[in-house]
Design a protein around this motif. Sequence first.
Motif, PDB file in Angstrom:
ATOM      1  N   UNK A  71       0.816  -1.223   0.000  1.00  0.00           N
ATOM      2  CA  UNK A  71       0.000   0.000   0.000  1.00  0.00           C
ATOM      3  C   UNK A  71       0.844   1.266   0.000  1.00  0.00           C
ATOM      4  N   UNK A  72       2.037   1.221   0.626  1.00  0.00           N
ATOM      5  CA  UNK A  72       2.917   2.385   0.603  1.00  0.00           C
ATOM      6  C   UNK A  72       3.374   2.673  -0.822  1.00  0.00           C
ATOM      7  N   UNK A  73       3.751   1.638  -1.560  1.00  0.00           N
ATOM      8  CA  UNK A  73       4.173   1.813  -2.950  1.00  0.00           C
ATOM      9  C   UNK A  73       3.024   2.362  -3.793  1.00  0.00           C
ATOM     10  N   UNK A  74       1.817   1.862  -3.541  1.00  0.00           N
ATOM     11  CA  UNK A  74       0.656   2.390  -4.263  1.00  0.00           C
ATOM     12  C   UNK A  74       0.501   3.885  -4.005  1.00  0.00           C
ATOM     13  N   UNK A  75       0.602   4.300  -2.735  1.00  0.00           N
ATOM     14  CA  UNK A  75       0.448   5.701  -2.407  1.00  0.00           C
ATOM     15  C   UNK A  75       1.509   6.569  -3.063  1.00  0.00           C
ATOM     16  N   UNK A  76       2.760   6.131  -3.032  1.00  0.00           N
ATOM     17  CA  UNK A  76       3.856   6.909  -3.624  1.00  0.00           C
ATOM     18  C   UNK A  76       3.677   7.010  -5.134  1.00  0.00           C
ATOM     19  N   UNK A  77       3.334   5.897  -5.787  1.00  0.00           N
ATOM     20  CA  UNK A  77       3.142   5.908  -7.238  1.00  0.00           C
ATOM     21  C   UNK A  77       1.976   6.814  -7.621  1.00  0.00           C
ATOM     22  N   UNK A  78       0.918   6.783  -6.840  1.00  0.00           N
ATOM     23  CA  UNK A  78      -0.242   7.633  -7.124  1.00  0.00           C
ATOM     24  C   UNK A  78       0.116   9.112  -7.003  1.00  0.00           C
ATOM     25  N   UNK A  79       0.898   9.449  -5.989  1.00  0.00           N
ATOM     26  CA  UNK A  79       1.337  10.837  -5.815  1.00  0.00           C
ATOM     27  C   UNK A  79       2.228  11.274  -6.971  1.00  0.00           C
ATOM     28  N   UNK A  80       3.185  10.441  -7.339  1.00  0.00           N
ATOM     29  CA  UNK A  80       4.081  10.782  -8.448  1.00  0.00           C
ATOM     30  C   UNK A  80       3.315  10.905  -9.759  1.00  0.00           C
ATOM     31  N   UNK A  81       2.351  10.035  -9.965  1.00  0.00           N
ATOM     32  CA  UNK A  81       1.526  10.110 -11.173  1.00  0.00           C
ATOM     33  C   UNK A  81       0.756  11.424 -11.213  1.00  0.00           C
ATOM     34  N   UNK A  82       0.198  11.844 -10.094  1.00  0.00           N
ATOM     35  CA  UNK A  82      -0.561  13.092 -10.049  1.00  0.00           C
ATOM     36  C   UNK A  82       0.331  14.305 -10.291  1.00  0.00           C
ATOM     37  N   UNK A  83       1.577  14.233  -9.828  1.00  0.00           N
ATOM     38  CA  UNK A  83       2.511  15.350 -10.009  1.00  0.00           C
ATOM     39  C   UNK A  83       2.996  15.416 -11.445  1.00  0.00           C
ATOM     40  N   UNK A  84       3.385  14.285 -11.995  1.00  0.00           N
ATOM     41  CA  UNK A  84       3.970  14.256 -13.328  1.00  0.00           C
ATOM     42  C   UNK A  84       2.931  14.349 -14.441  1.00  0.00           C
ATOM     43  N   UNK A  85       1.699  13.896 -14.164  1.00  0.00           N
ATOM     44  CA  UNK A  85       0.644  13.905 -15.180  1.00  0.00           C
ATOM     45  C   UNK A  85      -0.585  14.643 -14.635  1.00  0.00           C
ATOM     46  N   UNK A  86      -0.484  15.961 -14.518  1.00  0.00           N
ATOM     47  CA  UNK A  86      -1.573  16.730 -13.887  1.00  0.00           C
ATOM     48  C   UNK A  86      -2.878  16.709 -14.675  1.00  0.00           C
ATOM     49  N   UNK A  87      -2.835  16.380 -15.965  1.00  0.00           N
ATOM     50  CA  UNK A  87      -4.042  16.376 -16.784  1.00  0.00           C
ATOM     51  C   UNK A  87      -4.631  14.984 -16.944  1.00  0.00           C
ATOM     52  N   UNK A  88      -4.056  13.992 -16.292  1.00  0.00           N
ATOM     53  CA  UNK A  88      -4.518  12.622 -16.473  1.00  0.00           C
ATOM     54  C   UNK A  88      -5.904  12.443 -15.858  1.00  0.00           C
ATOM     55  N   UNK A  89      -6.693  11.546 -16.436  1.00  0.00           N
ATOM     56  CA  UNK A  89      -8.027  11.262 -15.902  1.00  0.00           C
ATOM     57  C   UNK A  89      -7.908  10.560 -14.550  1.00  0.00           C
TER      58      UNK A  89
END
Length: 229
Positions: free
Chosen positions: A145-163
């Motif tokens: 779950x920690x890896x999921x949280x970190x990946x989700x945060x990085x995805x939101x930062x790097x891809x701000x327009x993603x669905x």
Amino acid sequence: MRRLLAAPQLWYRLLLILCSVYGFMVGSHSVTYLTTVTNAILLGYLVVGVWTMWVRRSPDLPAPRLRGAIVTWMVFIGVIAHSMLENWANPFDAVFVPDPAAALQGIALLIAHYVLPVAILLDWLLFGPRGQTIWRDLLWWPLYPLAYGVITILRAIWLPEVANRIPYPFMQPVHENWLGVLVSLLPMILAVVAIGALVIGWDRAIARLGVSWVSPARGGIPVTDRLGP
């Protein structure tokens, strides 16, 4: 073969597989959700596990330490879903709605958030093998779950327009303060540790007591923890 066919473990796990497949078929699931990924992991493990049971003529699932981790993760998403996403609401409210499509989605969420977490927990409580988990497993079970949280945060930062950029409302940053979101994950990681401690504690306590409520129906090659760490 007859002993395996008479084992309730086999039929119970086949029922879980059918329930999981039905839940995936009737619902709309995104891999951005921890629930979806964890339920997919559970389904894959059960399919491989039942096949292994059949090949080895054993009622035991393989990799009991991995099994304990999956039980912990499933119970965790059930607790999070009911407390933080549904706000303790009746989960059947989303099922009995006039819109058929919305009702099917409600059924899918009911299966993913409640039915399967409870069902796999019952599998852990009722069926062996026992005494295979170790307390050091608490060091790696929360990493998922920690890896999921970190990946989700990085995805939101790097891809701000993603669905579906922020899949869960409790991960919504205040003024783009992602460090605060990361820190807010700490109580959840501690919750995983607490659930995992109960899972391991039960396993080791029952193994020490030598208690079994279900006939093991053994007759084949013992299943070892070859898939575990």
